[in-house]
Design an enzyme around this catalytic site. Sequence first.
Site, PDB file in Angstrom:
ATOM      1  CE  LYS A 273      41.771 125.352   9.818  1.00  0.00           C
ATOM      2  NZ  LYS A 273      43.028 126.053  10.118  1.00  0.00           N
ATOM      3  CB  THR A 274      41.650 124.264   2.943  1.00  0.00           C
ATOM      4  OG1 THR A 274      41.074 125.265   3.785  1.00  0.00           O
ATOM      5  CG2 THR A 274      40.897 124.226   1.624  1.00  0.00           C
TER       6      THR A 274
ATOM      7  CD  GLU B 108      39.084 124.310   6.084  1.00  0.00           C
ATOM      8  OE1 GLU B 108      39.728 125.334   6.400  1.00  0.00           O
ATOM      9  OE2 GLU B 108      38.774 124.031   4.913  1.00  0.00           O
TER      10      GLU B 108
END
Length: 483
Positions: free
Chosen positions: A126-127, A170
Amino acid sequence: MTLVKPIDVEPAAQVGPVHFIAAGGSGMSGVARLYAQQGIVVSGSDQSDSTALQSLAQVGVTVSVGHDVANLGDAATVVISSAVRESNVELVEARRRGLRVWHRSAALAALMMGKRGISVAGTHGKTTTTAMTAVMLTEIGADPSYVIGGPLSSTGVSSAAGTGEAFVVEADESDGSFMQYPTEIAVITNVGADHLVNWRTPEAYAEGFRAFATGDSVRSVVINVDDPGSRRIATELVGQVPNLITYGESADADVRITDVEPSGNGVTATLTYGEDSGPITLQVPGNHNLADASAAYAAGRLLGHSHAECISSLERYEGTLRRFQLITDTAGIRVFDDYAHHPTEIRAALSAARRATEAGNEATGLPGRLIACFQPHLYSRTQDFHDEFGEVMTLADIAVINDVCGAREDPIPGVTGQLVVDAARRHGAREVEYVVDKYDLPQALNDIAQPGDLIITLGCGDVTIVGPLLAPLLAERPEAVSS
């Protein structure tokens, strides 16, 4: 902890002054920064000082170390994360006063109102995917707003308030808060099993992603078809969402990656989408980073940007802190730090580290080894995945295991780093050492390491201190002094 339920929110400009409890957290600090940048009176507290807290002070946030009811000041709204316990004295006082109490996700959703929301969710990746999307749009000139779970290497901050129409976030699935956001483009990087202390079963966890992808505001879904979990969801979404774009190395992916080759400290490949095809070279290594870049590319195309704009902008991405971050290259020993804390993430990080080790061996002629230093994070996750953690440690030549970083959780009897050590040995790991105290890790790694070795620290807890503490020890070695 229970799953967060979405609520109706008001525009951010109407809810101040705002106080953030645990403001130094990786997710909280980015949101607090944006509130301050909107001219809203913001305060924040945390149990200990940090660079994130100091950074907030630099943009006008009134910060306090330690929790006290006085920290609330004149706040009308109090923002908390899932890590804040109901017994926190500031939260108890906020509820007694009848103040508006929002979860971090609600505070972020309030900032997103009126923007085109791109929400990046997934068990892992995600990051990086959020960061790549934010950097790509920034480099194109679209001036997005964004909130990332970790600071960008290029700027040192994790959020920005742009003037453009896009807002990239995010989207955390751990507590179900990804359902809160006004999402137009939903990105799903992969779906494994994690955070079962909240979701209870893998099936419920996967169902959460289906609900995220079919939210009322969602117009497009970008999803990875290399990962079995997200591929299953992609199959189920056909005909259920207005627009579905798949990505990966699979032959049926809409955005497809082929011809993957290492390139220095990065990686190169061919990216194809419809009639557009050409090379892409990233400054960060690994197939997993190419996958994340493919997702960012798809989001860029959905926003109306060209193939050439997206590719050239992604090639300028330099990474985020704690994602395969080089800490030092001293005495012939390279030390990297990575946030990976789930077995799949660790496998990707160690695979990239193995390629970097082999490339270093070819360049120096030294028979370097890959040394993994892993700190398990959360007792519940260690209990659920200790066998998988042990198995993935076999990818390293030497595994050094630390005790569990419990973070927000209370200890579970019998759940320690020894579970991972035993599992690694059971799966045939070459060499495994158990170092209980994290402050003993730098010396232990210094004793083990030889010129040509690559050390990577792994985990989302305070194992990140190890590399900086190891660096001066390496600098005292004869090889470093003589050079």
